[in-house]
Structure formats: C-alpha cells, structure tokens
Design a protein around this motif. Structure first.
Motif, PDB file in Angstrom:
ATOM      1  N   ASN A  34       0.735  -1.314  -0.051  1.00 37.43           N
ATOM      2  CA  ASN A  34       0.091   0.056   0.001  1.00 37.43           C
ATOM      3  C   ASN A  34       0.933   1.118  -0.076  1.00 37.43           C
ATOM      4  O   ASN A  34       0.553   2.351  -0.841  1.00 37.43           O
ATOM      5  N   GLU A  35       1.793   1.364   0.543  1.00 37.61           N
ATOM      6  CA  GLU A  35       2.542   2.634   0.735  1.00 37.61           C
ATOM      7  C   GLU A  35       3.637   2.402  -0.554  1.00 37.61           C
ATOM      8  O   GLU A  35       3.590   3.610  -0.949  1.00 37.61           O
ATOM      9  N   ALA A  36       4.078   1.523  -1.119  1.00 37.11           N
ATOM     10  CA  ALA A  36       4.732   1.781  -2.600  1.00 37.11           C
ATOM     11  C   ALA A  36       3.614   2.234  -3.456  1.00 37.11           C
ATOM     12  O   ALA A  36       4.013   3.152  -4.205  1.00 37.11           O
ATOM     13  N   GLY A  37       2.530   2.028  -3.572  1.00 34.64           N
ATOM     14  CA  GLY A  37       1.454   2.582  -4.369  1.00 34.64           C
ATOM     15  C   GLY A  37       1.194   3.832  -4.054  1.00 34.64           C
ATOM     16  O   GLY A  37       1.132   4.953  -5.142  1.00 34.64           O
ATOM     17  N   VAL A  38       1.174   4.367  -2.809  1.00 35.86           N
ATOM     18  CA  VAL A  38       0.954   5.785  -2.518  1.00 35.86           C
ATOM     19  C   VAL A  38       2.127   6.675  -2.946  1.00 35.86           C
ATOM     20  O   VAL A  38       2.192   7.896  -3.220  1.00 35.86           O
ATOM     21  N   ARG A  39       3.412   5.928  -2.713  1.00 40.55           N
ATOM     22  CA  ARG A  39       4.546   6.841  -3.032  1.00 40.55           C
ATOM     23  C   ARG A  39       4.782   6.814  -4.626  1.00 40.55           C
ATOM     24  O   ARG A  39       5.004   7.961  -5.207  1.00 40.55           O
ATOM     25  N   LEU A  44       4.467  10.721  -9.169  1.00 41.94           N
ATOM     26  CA  LEU A  44       4.095  10.892 -10.720  1.00 41.94           C
ATOM     27  C   LEU A  44       3.448  12.571 -10.204  1.00 41.94           C
ATOM     28  O   LEU A  44       3.739  13.278 -11.217  1.00 41.94           O
ATOM     29  N   PHE A  45       2.785  12.750  -9.307  1.00 43.37           N
ATOM     30  CA  PHE A  45       2.232  14.138  -9.209  1.00 43.37           C
ATOM     31  C   PHE A  45       3.314  15.248  -8.972  1.00 43.37           C
ATOM     32  O   PHE A  45       3.350  16.430  -9.429  1.00 43.37           O
ATOM     33  N   SER A  46       4.350  14.653  -8.103  1.00 45.64           N
ATOM     34  CA  SER A  46       5.296  15.815  -7.655  1.00 45.64           C
ATOM     35  C   SER A  46       6.262  15.980  -8.748  1.00 45.64           C
ATOM     36  O   SER A  46       6.812  17.072  -8.934  1.00 45.64           O
ATOM     37  N   ILE A  72       5.421  19.754 -17.904  1.00 45.20           N
ATOM     38  CA  ILE A  72       4.525  18.941 -17.260  1.00 45.20           C
ATOM     39  C   ILE A  72       4.639  17.589 -17.791  1.00 45.20           C
ATOM     40  O   ILE A  72       4.906  16.712 -17.139  1.00 45.20           O
ATOM     41  N   ILE A  73       4.755  17.539 -19.088  1.00 47.19           N
ATOM     42  CA  ILE A  73       5.013  16.145 -19.722  1.00 47.19           C
ATOM     43  C   ILE A  73       6.279  15.340 -19.402  1.00 47.19           C
ATOM     44  O   ILE A  73       6.576  14.300 -19.155  1.00 47.19           O
ATOM     45  N   ALA A  74       7.570  16.493 -19.495  1.00 46.76           N
ATOM     46  CA  ALA A  74       8.737  15.832 -19.053  1.00 46.76           C
ATOM     47  C   ALA A  74       8.769  15.464 -17.719  1.00 46.76           C
ATOM     48  O   ALA A  74       9.306  14.518 -17.466  1.00 46.76           O
ATOM     49  N   GLY A  75       8.129  16.057 -16.821  1.00 50.39           N
ATOM     50  CA  GLY A  75       8.022  15.721 -15.407  1.00 50.39           C
ATOM     51  C   GLY A  75       7.390  14.499 -15.079  1.00 50.39           C
ATOM     52  O   GLY A  75       7.763  13.637 -14.304  1.00 50.39           O
ATOM     53  N   LEU A  78       9.541  11.676 -16.686  1.00 52.12           N
ATOM     54  CA  LEU A  78      10.836  11.388 -15.544  1.00 52.12           C
ATOM     55  C   LEU A  78      10.286  10.647 -14.344  1.00 52.12           C
ATOM     56  O   LEU A  78      10.938   9.835 -13.905  1.00 52.12           O
ATOM     57  N   SER A  79       8.976  10.913 -13.969  1.00 50.28           N
ATOM     58  CA  SER A  79       8.413  10.228 -12.888  1.00 50.28           C
ATOM     59  C   SER A  79       8.200   8.801 -13.238  1.00 50.28           C
ATOM     60  O   SER A  79       8.224   7.785 -12.285  1.00 50.28           O
ATOM     61  N   LEU A  80       7.720   8.613 -14.203  1.00 48.77           N
ATOM     62  CA  LEU A  80       7.342   7.129 -14.751  1.00 48.77           C
ATOM     63  C   LEU A  80       8.673   6.421 -14.704  1.00 48.77           C
ATOM     64  O   LEU A  80       8.730   5.236 -14.491  1.00 48.77           O
TER      65      LEU A  80
END
Length: 90
Positions: A34-39, A44-46, A72-75, A78-80
């Motif tokens: 559950n914590e891994a999903g929240v992270r 993704l949002f950050s 936004i797209i680059a962020g 990079l998050s993915l």
C-alpha cells in the motif's frame, strides 16, 4: 482496505503462534504494498508539479507559452522512469 485479524482455530499453541505469525507477515506485506502505491502516485504528481513549475517560470522569464506543457510532460515522463527504476525489478 484493512486486513481483518485472523482468529486461530487450532487449540495447539504452536499452530496458533504460527498462524499469528503468518497473519502478521500478511499485514506487513499489505502495508508495504500500500505504501509503495502511494509513493508511486506521489512521484507522479510531484514530478509533474516540479517540472511544470519550472516550465511556468521559464514561460514568464522568456516570454514564451510552450514551456509549461513541455515541463509537465517531461516531469511525468521522468516520474514514470523513476517509478519503473525503483519498483520495476520487483
């Protein structure tokens, strides 16, 4: 969704202890997943917010209008990549 506590049905103390140990291991695994999903969602949002903010600042500084969407797209990209790099091996 919380994991319901298990009630050991065996009268043997060793079986009961083993069942409680398995239940505790299941609860730990549930909370870890559950914590891994929240992270992952937070990454993704950050990423989108951070690079979108940088793009917004560059828009105002340079007087252009295309840096915010690119940021936004680059962020998000990079998050993915970070999510894949961190959790992709499991």
């Amino acid at each position: 969704m919380p994991v319901p506590p298990t009630s050991p049905s065996s009268p043997d103390p060793a079986d009961r202890a083993a069942a409680e140990e398995r239940a505790e291991a299941d609860r730990r695994a549930y909370h870890r997943d559950n914590e891994a999903g929240v992270r992952a969602i937070a990454y993704l949002f950050s990423g989108a917010l951070l690079y979108g903010g940088i793009g917004w600042g560059l828009d105002h500084w340079l007087g252009v209008t295309w840096m915010l969407p690119v940021g936004i797209i680059a962020g998000m990209g990079l998050s993915l990549y970070l999510i894949w790099f961190r959790y992709g091996t499991h």
